[in-house]
Design an enzyme around this catalytic site. Sequence first.
Site, PDB file in Angstrom:
ATOM      1  N   ARG A   1      -9.315 -20.471  51.677  1.00 21.38           N
ATOM      2  CA  ARG A   1      -9.232 -20.803  50.287  1.00 21.38           C
ATOM      3  C   ARG A   1      -9.879 -19.744  49.276  1.00 21.38           C
ATOM      4  O   ARG A   1     -10.063 -20.014  48.276  1.00 21.38           O
ATOM      5  CB  ARG A   1      -9.915 -22.147  49.869  1.00 21.38           C
ATOM      6  CG  ARG A   1      -9.702 -23.251  50.749  1.00 21.38           C
ATOM      7  CD  ARG A   1      -9.985 -24.560  50.552  1.00 21.38           C
ATOM      8  NE  ARG A   1      -9.816 -25.451  51.658  1.00 21.38           N
ATOM      9  CZ  ARG A   1      -8.765 -26.225  51.492  1.00 21.38           C
ATOM     10  NH1 ARG A   1      -7.941 -26.058  50.466  1.00 21.38           N
ATOM     11  NH2 ARG A   1      -8.630 -27.092  52.485  1.00 21.38           N
TER      12      ARG A   1
ATOM     13  N   HIS B   1      -3.743 -19.010  61.508  1.00 20.51           N
ATOM     14  CA  HIS B   1      -3.234 -19.890  60.507  1.00 20.51           C
ATOM     15  C   HIS B   1      -3.592 -19.107  58.896  1.00 20.51           C
ATOM     16  O   HIS B   1      -4.632 -18.581  58.843  1.00 20.51           O
ATOM     17  CB  HIS B   1      -3.552 -21.122  60.326  1.00 20.51           C
ATOM     18  CG  HIS B   1      -2.849 -22.185  59.550  1.00 20.51           C
ATOM     19  ND1 HIS B   1      -2.736 -21.991  58.021  1.00 20.51           N
ATOM     20  CD2 HIS B   1      -2.166 -23.330  59.660  1.00 20.51           C
ATOM     21  CE1 HIS B   1      -1.868 -22.820  57.514  1.00 20.51           C
ATOM     22  NE2 HIS B   1      -1.486 -23.663  58.498  1.00 20.51           N
TER      23      HIS B   1
ATOM     24  N   TYR C   1      -4.309 -20.954  52.479  1.00 16.60           N
ATOM     25  CA  TYR C   1      -3.443 -21.852  51.645  1.00 16.60           C
ATOM     26  C   TYR C   1      -2.929 -21.326  50.395  1.00 16.60           C
ATOM     27  O   TYR C   1      -2.200 -21.906  49.623  1.00 16.60           O
ATOM     28  CB  TYR C   1      -4.255 -23.023  51.497  1.00 16.60           C
ATOM     29  CG  TYR C   1      -4.684 -23.644  52.803  1.00 16.60           C
ATOM     30  CD1 TYR C   1      -3.745 -24.009  53.853  1.00 16.60           C
ATOM     31  CD2 TYR C   1      -5.974 -24.077  53.145  1.00 16.60           C
ATOM     32  CE1 TYR C   1      -4.129 -24.596  54.984  1.00 16.60           C
ATOM     33  CE2 TYR C   1      -6.464 -24.804  54.281  1.00 16.60           C
ATOM     34  CZ  TYR C   1      -5.618 -24.878  55.279  1.00 16.60           C
ATOM     35  OH  TYR C   1      -5.856 -25.449  56.341  1.00 16.60           O
TER      36      TYR C   1
ATOM     37  N   HIS D   1       2.795 -21.565  56.042  1.00 25.84           N
ATOM     38  CA  HIS D   1       3.473 -22.700  55.305  1.00 25.84           C
ATOM     39  C   HIS D   1       4.478 -21.839  54.530  1.00 25.84           C
ATOM     40  O   HIS D   1       4.119 -20.963  53.994  1.00 25.84           O
ATOM     41  CB  HIS D   1       2.556 -23.344  54.257  1.00 25.84           C
ATOM     42  CG  HIS D   1       1.513 -24.250  55.063  1.00 25.84           C
ATOM     43  ND1 HIS D   1       0.797 -25.131  54.373  1.00 25.84           N
ATOM     44  CD2 HIS D   1       1.261 -24.589  56.321  1.00 25.84           C
ATOM     45  CE1 HIS D   1      -0.228 -25.967  55.358  1.00 25.84           C
ATOM     46  NE2 HIS D   1       0.223 -25.497  56.433  1.00 25.84           N
TER      47      HIS D   1
ATOM     48  N   GLU E   1       5.750 -23.052  59.258  1.00 24.13           N
ATOM     49  CA  GLU E   1       5.340 -24.339  59.746  1.00 24.13           C
ATOM     50  C   GLU E   1       6.149 -25.666  58.840  1.00 24.13           C
ATOM     51  O   GLU E   1       6.234 -25.461  57.535  1.00 24.13           O
ATOM     52  CB  GLU E   1       3.906 -24.639  59.528  1.00 24.13           C
ATOM     53  CG  GLU E   1       3.096 -26.027  59.880  1.00 24.13           C
ATOM     54  CD  GLU E   1       2.059 -26.098  59.789  1.00 24.13           C
ATOM     55  OE1 GLU E   1       1.208 -25.410  59.255  1.00 24.13           O
ATOM     56  OE2 GLU E   1       1.312 -27.307  60.368  1.00 24.13           O
TER      57      GLU E   1
ATOM     58  N   ASP F   1       4.560 -29.453  62.893  1.00 25.01           N
ATOM     59  CA  ASP F   1       3.363 -30.447  62.735  1.00 25.01           C
ATOM     60  C   ASP F   1       3.692 -31.810  62.752  1.00 25.01           C
ATOM     61  O   ASP F   1       4.645 -32.525  61.769  1.00 25.01           O
ATOM     62  CB  ASP F   1       2.643 -30.087  61.355  1.00 25.01           C
ATOM     63  CG  ASP F   1       1.356 -30.669  61.192  1.00 25.01           C
ATOM     64  OD1 ASP F   1       1.321 -31.865  61.466  1.00 25.01           O
ATOM     65  OD2 ASP F   1       0.349 -30.129  61.017  1.00 25.01           O
TER      66      ASP F   1
ATOM     67  N   HIS G   1       2.934 -33.705  59.366  1.00 21.12           N
ATOM     68  CA  HIS G   1       3.711 -33.319  58.215  1.00 21.12           C
ATOM     69  C   HIS G   1       4.953 -33.898  58.469  1.00 21.12           C
ATOM     70  O   HIS G   1       5.547 -34.471  57.482  1.00 21.12           O
ATOM     71  CB  HIS G   1       3.626 -31.789  58.428  1.00 21.12           C
ATOM     72  CG  HIS G   1       2.376 -31.265  58.049  1.00 21.12           C
ATOM     73  ND1 HIS G   1       2.283 -29.819  58.224  1.00 21.12           N
ATOM     74  CD2 HIS G   1       1.056 -31.418  57.912  1.00 21.12           C
ATOM     75  CE1 HIS G   1       0.956 -29.352  57.904  1.00 21.12           C
ATOM     76  NE2 HIS G   1       0.217 -30.741  57.749  1.00 21.12           N
TER      77      HIS G   1
ATOM     78  N   HIS H   1       1.733 -28.669  66.053  1.00 21.39           N
ATOM     79  CA  HIS H   1       0.472 -28.990  65.398  1.00 21.39           C
ATOM     80  C   HIS H   1       0.613 -30.501  65.764  1.00 21.39           C
ATOM     81  O   HIS H   1       1.277 -31.251  65.182  1.00 21.39           O
ATOM     82  CB  HIS H   1       0.306 -28.416  63.983  1.00 21.39           C
ATOM     83  CG  HIS H   1       0.070 -27.424  63.919  1.00 21.39           C
ATOM     84  ND1 HIS H   1      -0.255 -26.916  62.366  1.00 21.39           N
ATOM     85  CD2 HIS H   1      -0.341 -26.356  64.587  1.00 21.39           C
ATOM     86  CE1 HIS H   1      -0.494 -25.567  62.674  1.00 21.39           C
ATOM     87  NE2 HIS H   1      -0.411 -25.184  63.853  1.00 21.39           N
TER      88      HIS H   1
ATOM     89  N   ASP I   1      -0.101 -35.898  53.709  1.00 19.61           N
ATOM     90  CA  ASP I   1      -0.820 -34.808  54.607  1.00 19.61           C
ATOM     91  C   ASP I   1      -2.272 -34.945  54.869  1.00 19.61           C
ATOM     92  O   ASP I   1      -2.836 -34.280  54.516  1.00 19.61           O
ATOM     93  CB  ASP I   1      -0.300 -33.393  54.229  1.00 19.61           C
ATOM     94  CG  ASP I   1      -0.739 -32.390  54.752  1.00 19.61           C
ATOM     95  OD1 ASP I   1      -1.259 -32.543  56.158  1.00 19.61           O
ATOM     96  OD2 ASP I   1      -1.037 -31.194  54.594  1.00 19.61           O
TER      97      ASP I   1
ATOM     98  N   HIS J   1      -4.648 -35.633  58.087  1.00 21.19           N
ATOM     99  CA  HIS J   1      -4.563 -35.694  59.481  1.00 21.19           C
ATOM    100  C   HIS J   1      -5.462 -36.802  59.939  1.00 21.19           C
ATOM    101  O   HIS J   1      -6.670 -36.993  59.211  1.00 21.19           O
ATOM    102  CB  HIS J   1      -4.907 -34.217  60.142  1.00 21.19           C
ATOM    103  CG  HIS J   1      -4.127 -33.330  59.726  1.00 21.19           C
ATOM    104  ND1 HIS J   1      -4.249 -31.916  60.205  1.00 21.19           N
ATOM    105  CD2 HIS J   1      -3.158 -33.131  58.850  1.00 21.19           C
ATOM    106  CE1 HIS J   1      -3.245 -31.413  59.432  1.00 21.19           C
ATOM    107  NE2 HIS J   1      -2.454 -31.912  58.877  1.00 21.19           N
TER     108      HIS J   1
ATOM    109  N   GLU K   1      -5.129 -30.060  64.762  1.00 24.54           N
ATOM    110  CA  GLU K   1      -6.062 -29.920  63.552  1.00 24.54           C
ATOM    111  C   GLU K   1      -6.744 -31.073  63.002  1.00 24.54           C
ATOM    112  O   GLU K   1      -6.637 -31.432  61.767  1.00 24.54           O
ATOM    113  CB  GLU K   1      -5.316 -29.259  62.535  1.00 24.54           C
ATOM    114  CG  GLU K   1      -4.328 -28.053  63.153  1.00 24.54           C
ATOM    115  CD  GLU K   1      -3.450 -27.520  61.968  1.00 24.54           C
ATOM    116  OE1 GLU K   1      -2.389 -28.510  61.760  1.00 24.54           O
ATOM    117  OE2 GLU K   1      -3.100 -26.463  61.633  1.00 24.54           O
TER     118      GLU K   1
HETATM  119 ZN   LIG Z   1      -1.456 -30.815  57.390  1.00 28.69          ZN
HETATM  120 ZN   LIG Z   2      -0.299 -27.797  60.695  1.00 29.38          ZN
END
Ligand SMILES: [Zn+2]
Ligand SMILES: [Zn+2]
Length: 282
Positions: free
Chosen positions: A39, A69, A72, A109, A146, A180, A183, A215, A228, A230, A261
């Site tokens: 972040r 990964h 974001y 992403h 992803e 994922d 997702h 994922h 989204d 999880h 995740e």
């Molecule tokens: Zn997610």
């Molecule tokens: Zn993921």
Amino acid sequence: MPRFLFGAHTGVAGGLHNGLIEGHDIACDTIQIFTSSPRQWAAKALTDEAIALWKVKATETKLAPLIAHDSYLINLASPDPETRQKSLNAFIAELERCEALGLDFLVSHPGAHMGAGEDAGCVQLAASLDTVHQATAGFHVRVALETTAAKGTTLGGVFEHFPAIIDRVAEPERLVVCLDTCHIYDAGYDLVGDPTGVWDRFGATVGFDRLKIIHANDSKFGLASKRDHHAHIGEGTIGDAGFVAFLSDPRLPESLPLIVETPVDDNKGHRENVAKLRALLT
Ligand SMILES: [Zn+2]
Ligand SMILES: [Zn+2]
């Protein structure tokens, strides 16, 4: 049932090598980490000492493949030149860290078109990826685009975006795909009610040969919610039976890494979710 590699997104507090130690301690075959704070734009360069320590632990633990990964904040599909340039700089730095560590894949992403439209977003992202590939010529690490939950203007919520991006880049062999489960279910692919049909659509658009990572996350809200969130394996709207049905498809490549995740809370962490998936799928 295909044979899988089981793993988790592990923590790197106190040093990146701690991600490998955690993975080994909780009985993973493979791991995913963040190589910098996801972040924040600013990332510290890796020291020679950190790289050396990582390599010692990678050899000791034998975890593979090794996956990162990205941050974001990065949006390589942005129509705004300033955001795009900032994203390109950060993304190239991500790949340089991955390459220094000897990682195999950087999950990313696809970004958001911010109102420019899905086609324009895919065109922009492909152009950005060409710039990235030119700046990282000869790298071993590959970008894994992803699938997303189709929130807002994000790309990757429909399978058709992947060929629209990959078929446009100059070096498509350097791109792979990470699917994922949370997702795609949240984006509207009914992997519980029609697992074979979802894989049919995936095969016809993306292709099984590009699928290199899954994922494995359960979903708190579920089909077409675009949320989204999880959930622990078996405790969300996908459920134990959903994972078994979806991941038993004989078309899946062998030795596919399944990375959890899932939440880490008072009652469960990655250890339990990895063990749960292993029990369901072996
Ligand atoms: Zn997610
Ligand atoms: Zn993921």
